[in-house]
Every structure is written in structure tokens, then in C-alpha cells.
Scaffold this active site. Structure first.
Site, PDB file in Angstrom:
ATOM      1  N   GLY A 158      60.136  42.939  -7.190  1.00  0.00           N
ATOM      2  CA  GLY A 158      59.350  42.879  -8.424  1.00  0.00           C
ATOM      3  C   GLY A 158      57.981  43.489  -8.164  1.00  0.00           C
ATOM      4  N   ILE A 160      55.245  42.201  -6.603  1.00  0.00           N
ATOM      5  CA  ILE A 160      54.760  42.064  -5.219  1.00  0.00           C
ATOM      6  C   ILE A 160      55.708  42.782  -4.263  1.00  0.00           C
ATOM      7  CG2 ILE A 160      54.127  40.432  -3.394  1.00  0.00           C
ATOM      8  CD1 ILE A 160      53.523  38.370  -5.638  1.00  0.00           C
ATOM      9  N   ARG A 180      68.819  40.760  -8.801  1.00  0.00           N
ATOM     10  CA  ARG A 180      70.046  40.635  -9.610  1.00  0.00           C
ATOM     11  C   ARG A 180      70.338  41.961 -10.316  1.00  0.00           C
ATOM     12  NH1 ARG A 180      67.921  35.246 -12.326  1.00  0.00           N
ATOM     13  NH2 ARG A 180      66.139  36.658 -12.303  1.00  0.00           N
ATOM     14  N   ILE A 235      57.269  35.104   1.858  1.00  0.00           N
ATOM     15  CA  ILE A 235      55.971  35.037   1.156  1.00  0.00           C
ATOM     16  C   ILE A 235      56.207  34.598  -0.289  1.00  0.00           C
ATOM     17  CG2 ILE A 235      55.981  37.496   0.493  1.00  0.00           C
ATOM     18  CD1 ILE A 235      52.827  36.044   1.945  1.00  0.00           C
ATOM     19  N   GLY A 236      57.488  34.235  -0.618  1.00  0.00           N
ATOM     20  CA  GLY A 236      57.834  33.889  -2.013  1.00  0.00           C
ATOM     21  C   GLY A 236      57.715  32.392  -2.258  1.00  0.00           C
ATOM     22  N   ARG A 237      58.803  31.659  -2.001  1.00  0.00           N
ATOM     23  CA  ARG A 237      58.827  30.209  -2.131  1.00  0.00           C
ATOM     24  C   ARG A 237      59.674  29.616  -1.012  1.00  0.00           C
ATOM     25  NH1 ARG A 237      54.920  30.375  -4.685  1.00  0.00           N
ATOM     26  NH2 ARG A 237      54.524  29.729  -6.810  1.00  0.00           N
ATOM     27  N   GLU A 266      55.665  21.589   0.627  1.00  0.00           N
ATOM     28  CA  GLU A 266      54.259  21.779   1.038  1.00  0.00           C
ATOM     29  C   GLU A 266      53.421  20.575   0.644  1.00  0.00           C
ATOM     30  OE1 GLU A 266      53.161  25.502  -0.763  1.00  0.00           O
ATOM     31  OE2 GLU A 266      54.622  26.599   0.428  1.00  0.00           O
ATOM     32  N   HIS A 284      50.332  28.740   3.129  1.00  0.00           N
ATOM     33  CA  HIS A 284      50.398  29.276   1.756  1.00  0.00           C
ATOM     34  C   HIS A 284      49.072  29.942   1.346  1.00  0.00           C
ATOM     35  CE1 HIS A 284      52.564  28.732  -2.349  1.00  0.00           C
ATOM     36  NE2 HIS A 284      51.831  29.834  -2.352  1.00  0.00           N
ATOM     37  N   GLY A 286      48.851  33.372   0.698  1.00  0.00           N
ATOM     38  CA  GLY A 286      49.149  34.721   0.193  1.00  0.00           C
ATOM     39  C   GLY A 286      48.074  35.295  -0.715  1.00  0.00           C
TER      40      GLY A 286
HETATM   41  P1  NAP Z   1      58.264  39.408 -10.296  1.00  0.00           P
HETATM   42  O1  NAP Z   1      57.568  40.688 -10.585  1.00  0.00           O
HETATM   43  O2  NAP Z   1      58.843  38.632 -11.431  1.00  0.00           O
HETATM   44  O3  NAP Z   1      59.416  39.716  -9.233  1.00  0.00           O
HETATM   45  C1  NAP Z   1      60.415  38.813  -8.902  1.00  0.00           C
HETATM   46  C2  NAP Z   1      61.609  39.623  -8.419  1.00  0.00           C
HETATM   47  O4  NAP Z   1      62.598  38.723  -7.927  1.00  0.00           O
HETATM   48  C3  NAP Z   1      62.253  40.446  -9.527  1.00  0.00           C
HETATM   49  O5  NAP Z   1      62.447  41.745  -9.057  1.00  0.00           O
HETATM   50  C4  NAP Z   1      63.584  39.741  -9.802  1.00  0.00           C
HETATM   51  O6  NAP Z   1      64.594  40.705 -10.161  1.00  0.00           O
HETATM   52  C5  NAP Z   1      63.877  39.098  -8.448  1.00  0.00           C
HETATM   53  N1  NAP Z   1      64.676  37.884  -8.607  1.00  0.00           N
HETATM   54  C6  NAP Z   1      64.410  36.802  -9.358  1.00  0.00           C
HETATM   55  N2  NAP Z   1      65.391  35.899  -9.270  1.00  0.00           N
HETATM   56  C7  NAP Z   1      66.312  36.430  -8.431  1.00  0.00           C
HETATM   57  C8  NAP Z   1      67.573  35.974  -7.951  1.00  0.00           C
HETATM   58  N3  NAP Z   1      68.084  34.797  -8.326  1.00  0.00           N
HETATM   59  N4  NAP Z   1      68.254  36.778  -7.107  1.00  0.00           N
HETATM   60  C9  NAP Z   1      67.763  37.980  -6.733  1.00  0.00           C
HETATM   61  N5  NAP Z   1      66.569  38.468  -7.167  1.00  0.00           N
HETATM   62  C10 NAP Z   1      65.860  37.693  -8.004  1.00  0.00           C
HETATM   63  O7  NAP Z   1      57.294  38.410  -9.544  1.00  0.00           O
HETATM   64  P2  NAP Z   1      56.115  38.747  -8.517  1.00  0.00           P
HETATM   65  O8  NAP Z   1      54.844  38.886  -9.245  1.00  0.00           O
HETATM   66  O9  NAP Z   1      56.556  39.861  -7.626  1.00  0.00           O
HETATM   67  O10 NAP Z   1      56.091  37.356  -7.698  1.00  0.00           O
HETATM   68  C11 NAP Z   1      57.240  36.947  -6.990  1.00  0.00           C
HETATM   69  C12 NAP Z   1      57.091  35.538  -6.435  1.00  0.00           C
HETATM   70  O11 NAP Z   1      56.228  35.538  -5.313  1.00  0.00           O
HETATM   71  C13 NAP Z   1      56.466  34.495  -7.364  1.00  0.00           C
HETATM   72  O12 NAP Z   1      57.400  34.004  -8.309  1.00  0.00           O
HETATM   73  C14 NAP Z   1      56.001  33.442  -6.401  1.00  0.00           C
HETATM   74  O13 NAP Z   1      57.013  32.483  -6.189  1.00  0.00           O
HETATM   75  C15 NAP Z   1      55.748  34.212  -5.115  1.00  0.00           C
HETATM   76  N6  NAP Z   1      54.298  34.281  -4.780  1.00  0.00           N
HETATM   77  C16 NAP Z   1      53.862  33.724  -3.608  1.00  0.00           C
HETATM   78  C17 NAP Z   1      52.519  33.804  -3.286  1.00  0.00           C
HETATM   79  C18 NAP Z   1      51.982  33.219  -2.015  1.00  0.00           C
HETATM   80  O14 NAP Z   1      50.814  32.874  -1.975  1.00  0.00           O
HETATM   81  N7  NAP Z   1      52.786  33.127  -0.963  1.00  0.00           N
HETATM   82  C19 NAP Z   1      51.624  34.424  -4.148  1.00  0.00           C
HETATM   83  C20 NAP Z   1      52.106  34.978  -5.313  1.00  0.00           C
HETATM   84  C21 NAP Z   1      53.461  34.915  -5.617  1.00  0.00           C
HETATM   85  P3  NAP Z   1      65.850  40.288 -11.083  1.00  0.00           P
HETATM   86  O15 NAP Z   1      65.308  39.498 -12.237  1.00  0.00           O
HETATM   87  O16 NAP Z   1      66.478  41.596 -11.443  1.00  0.00           O
HETATM   88  O17 NAP Z   1      66.741  39.474 -10.202  1.00  0.00           O
HETATM   89  C1  8YV Z   2      49.057  30.331  -5.373  1.00  0.00           C
HETATM   90  C2  8YV Z   2      51.338  31.462  -5.585  1.00  0.00           C
HETATM   91  O1  8YV Z   2      48.698  29.894  -4.121  1.00  0.00           O
HETATM   92  O2  8YV Z   2      50.881  32.796  -7.471  1.00  0.00           O
HETATM   93  C3  8YV Z   2      51.708  32.109  -6.871  1.00  0.00           C
HETATM   94  O3  8YV Z   2      52.879  31.971  -7.269  1.00  0.00           O
HETATM   95  O4  8YV Z   2      52.148  30.938  -4.902  1.00  0.00           O
HETATM   96  C4  8YV Z   2      49.929  31.501  -5.124  1.00  0.00           C
HETATM   97  O5  8YV Z   2      49.227  32.602  -5.603  1.00  0.00           O
HETATM   98  C5  8YV Z   2      49.558  29.150  -6.124  1.00  0.00           C
HETATM   99  O6  8YV Z   2      50.240  29.425  -7.266  1.00  0.00           O
HETATM  100  C6  8YV Z   2      48.380  28.261  -6.483  1.00  0.00           C
HETATM  101  O7  8YV Z   2      48.566  27.025  -6.015  1.00  0.00           O
END
Ligand code: NAP
Ligand code: 8YV
Length: 328
Positions: A158, A160, A180, A235-237, A266, A284, A286
């Protein structure tokens, strides 16, 4: 529509620990009530009748939504909104927003840092220096692993995921992915299953959202497919990974190493992971710079203001994209 001056008559409930910027911005426009966590038992009768918006920093379940009959919008902090029951909000005609884009590059930077830490053991090398071992024992041992020649696979291509892919390309790694749905116009190799992606690469980076569709998707089958030279970065969940299987795979050499920024429960991190020298662990972080967290807090406040002054959200989540303001 409500004029900016009368926004003060609207009560927004801050759920959980608001960031400094949110704690400054939201009461600058609205009347702010607060509860420490998303527990409906903490909602007072006054809140139940007055709250029209939520600034979510702690989780919003169906029961909390139902405890607030005049609720119109949940503005959630973070792009991932697995802590919000967005489907239930949609059935109640409540808008849900998240904070996409403003954190994309920061999180991608962190993912690359975590990958390099994992492969080149930089945190261990720094600890070696700080412990005086360089002077006493000589150079830190050469790392068995390298980024050179690695083939990266992104689980979740997506916003990120694509920012990570751009960085990996600049580092000279090949990139493939699994979603997907195949992303139109993207030249990277697409794999219709996660196992086929893991078989094709030796470096798997997970950046999918949490929730039922990704629960423990990275399991022993995927880790075995990644193989003994495999590096896994999350770096996702944390819920996306079977953490017990991952700890076992790291301990018995099923895969080489892992870098984790996120965990299933967490801030609790399983001891089995803490004990492993081939796991590089972050709390966490990111998106955790002042710059990016302030931009996220501003987007929470901007969504609330836009909803109550213009009748539209800036960044609605897909589940509530069709929700319209009530009676306006
Ligand atoms: P995004 O643009 O919505 O991208 C999510 C991607 O995951 C999409 O390409 C989606 O494609 C794919 N996906 C979703 N469900 C799926 C499944 N069941 N099987 C396979 N692929 C799947 O979101 P983003 O902005 O990149 O953020 C992604 C995630 O990163 C967030 O939801 C969050 O959990 C995590 N995050 C973590 C941090 C941190 O601090 N570590 C910070 C920010 C975000 P399809 O719909 O085609 O499957
Ligand atoms: C934040 C994240 O740390 O955007 C997300 O999905 O995991 C992180 O950017 C969190 O959402 C805030 O607690």
C-alpha cells in the site's frame, strides 16, 4: 453548517492519552472531555448526552459507540484503525477517519533502519562498543548476513509498502509483493499468495493492517517458505504474526533473523522474543518523531473541524466513506 466560533459548543471526547499537539489543538476549537481508555463505563451521563465527536488515542469499541447516542465522528490517530470498530460505526451512521500519508515516509525510513539493524547487527555492535569490548577484545565480529544480493518481498504493497519498495530499490534489492489485489501499474512481481511470495524471496517485510483478515497470517508455513537465510521485518501490526511460531523459527534456525517494531499485545513483548539475539526489537516507533506525530495530530483535529464546519471528512476510512452528516 457550524461556524468556527460555535465549534466551542461541540464536545469532543478524547479517548486515551492524547499527544501534546492534539491536547493543544482540539481544546483550541472544541470543548474537550476526556476518558483514560475506551471503556464505556467511564462515560458520564453528561458525556453521553453532549459528545458529538471522538479523538481516538486508545480504542473505540461497539459498546463505547453505543454509549454515545449523539456521536457523529471518530477521528482516529494513526493510519491503522484496527482499534476502532469501524463497521459498527458505519451501521450507526458514524464517520471514522484515520491519518494516512502524513506518516508514510517516516514509517518507511524506520522500516529500512530496522532491516539494516537486523541484518548488520548495528544495535549489538553499538552495545559491544559501549561495553568497552572493542578496546578489550578487538573488532566486532563480521556479520554473517548482508543486504547485498537480497530479494525483498513486501506483504502489504500500500502507501507505506510502496515507500519501502522505493527505498529497497535504491539499496539495490529486487522487490516482489503480495496483496489481495494486484496494484495496477506497479512493475514489481506480484504473488497471489503469501506463501508463494515467501518462497520467492529471502527478506519478508510485513506492512499490512491488523484485523481478522491478517490475523497470524505469518505462521510457521510462511516462515519455513522464507527459509534458513530468511529475514523477517514487521512494521505493520503484531497480530499479523504467530509470535510463538516466530520465536521457535528464530531459535531453531528455520529463519535467520527478525526485526520487529510491533507486537500482538503491546507494550508486552514475549520473553521468548526478548531472549533471542537474532531478533532486533523496537517499541512501536515507526512514526514516532515530533514532526510526524504532530502532523498526525493536526490531521485528527482537521478532520473534526472539517466535519463540523463543512460536513465532510478529509480522510474517511473505506467502511464509512458513504456516511453523511446527520440532519444537515
Ligand atoms: P494501505 O495503504 O491501506 O496499505 C495496506 C496494504 O495492505 C494494501 O496494499 C492492501 O492491499 C494490503 N492488505 C490489506 N489486507 C490484506 C490482506 N488480508 N492480505 C493481503 N494484503 C492485504 O495502508 P498503509 O498506509 O500502507 O499502512 C499499512 C499499515 O501499517 C497500517 O494499517 C498500520 O497497521 C501499519 N502502520 C504501522 C506503523 C508503525 O508505527 N509501526 C505506522 C503506520 C502504519 P489489498 O487491499 O489489495 O489486499
Ligand atoms: C502510531 C501506527 O504509533 O499509524 C499507525 O497505524 O501504528 C502508528 O503511527 C499509532 O497509531 C499511534 O498510537
Amino acid at each position: 453548517m457550524t461556524s468556527p466560533t460555535s465549534l466551542r459548543e461541540i464536545t469532543v471526547l478524547g479517548v486515551g492519552g492524547l499527544s501534546e499537539q492534539a491536547a493543544k489543538r482540539i481544546p483550541g476549537s472544541f470543548t474537550l472531555a476526556r476518558i483514560a481508555r475506551g471503556d464505556p463505563a467511564l462515560v458520564t451521563p453528561g458525556m453521553a448526552s453532549s459528545v458529538r465527536g471522538i479523538a481516538n488515542f486508545g480504542g473505540v469499541n461497539a459498546a463505547l459507540i453505543d454509549a454515545l447516542p449523539n456521536l457523529e465522528i471518530i477521528a482516529s490517530f494513526g493510519v491503522g484503525y484496527d482499534s476502532v470498530d469501524a463497521r459498527h460505526a458505519a451501521t450507526r451512521g458514524v464517520m471514522v477517519t484515520n491519518t494516512p500519508d502524513v506518516l508514510t515516509e517516516e514509517v518507511a525510513d524506520t522500516a529500512l533502519g530496522l532491516l539494516i539493524n537486523t541484518v548488520r547487527e548495528l544495535p549489538l555492535a553499538e552495545a559491544y562498543l559501549r561495553a568497552g569490548r572493542w578496546e578489550r577484545e578487538g573488532a566486532y565480529p563480521l556479520t554473517g548476513a548482508t543486504l547485498r544480493g537480497r530479494r525483498a518481498g513486501i506483504f502489504g504493497m500500500g502507501r507505506i509498502g510502496q515507500a519501502i519498495a522505493r527505498r529497497l530499490e535504491a539499496f539495490g534489492l529486487s522487490v516482489a509483493y503480495h496483496n489481495r489485489r494486484q496494484v495496477e501499474g506497479l512493475a514489481y512481481d506480484y504473488h497471489p499468495t503469501l506463501v508463494s511470495l515467501a518462497e520467492a524471496v529471502d527478506t519478508l517485510i510485513s506492512v499490512v493492517p491488523g484485523g481478522a483478515s491478517t490475523l497470524k497470517a505469518v505462521d510457521m508455513t510462511v516462515l519455513k517458505a522464507l527459509g534458513p537465510n530468511g529475514v523477517f521485518v514487521n512494521i505493520g501490526r503484531g497480530t499479523t504474526v504467530d509470535e510463538a511460531a516466530l520465536a521457535k523459527a528464530l531459535a531453531d534456525g528455520t529463519i535467520l533473523a527478525a526485526g520487529l517494531d510491533v507486537f500482538a499485545d503491546e507494550p508486552r513483548v514475549p520473553k521468548a522474543l526478548l531472549d533471542l539475539p537474532n531478533a532486533s526489537l523496537l517499541p512501536h516507533v515507526g512514526s514516532a518523531s515530533v514532526h510526524t506525530r504532530n502532523a498526525m495530530a493536526d490531521l485528527v483535529a482537521d478532520n473534526l473541524e472539517s466535519w463540523f464546519t463543512k460536513g465532510r471528512a478529509i480522510t474517511a476510512v473505506p467502511e464509512t466513506a458513504d456516511v453523511k452528516p446527520k440532519g444537515r
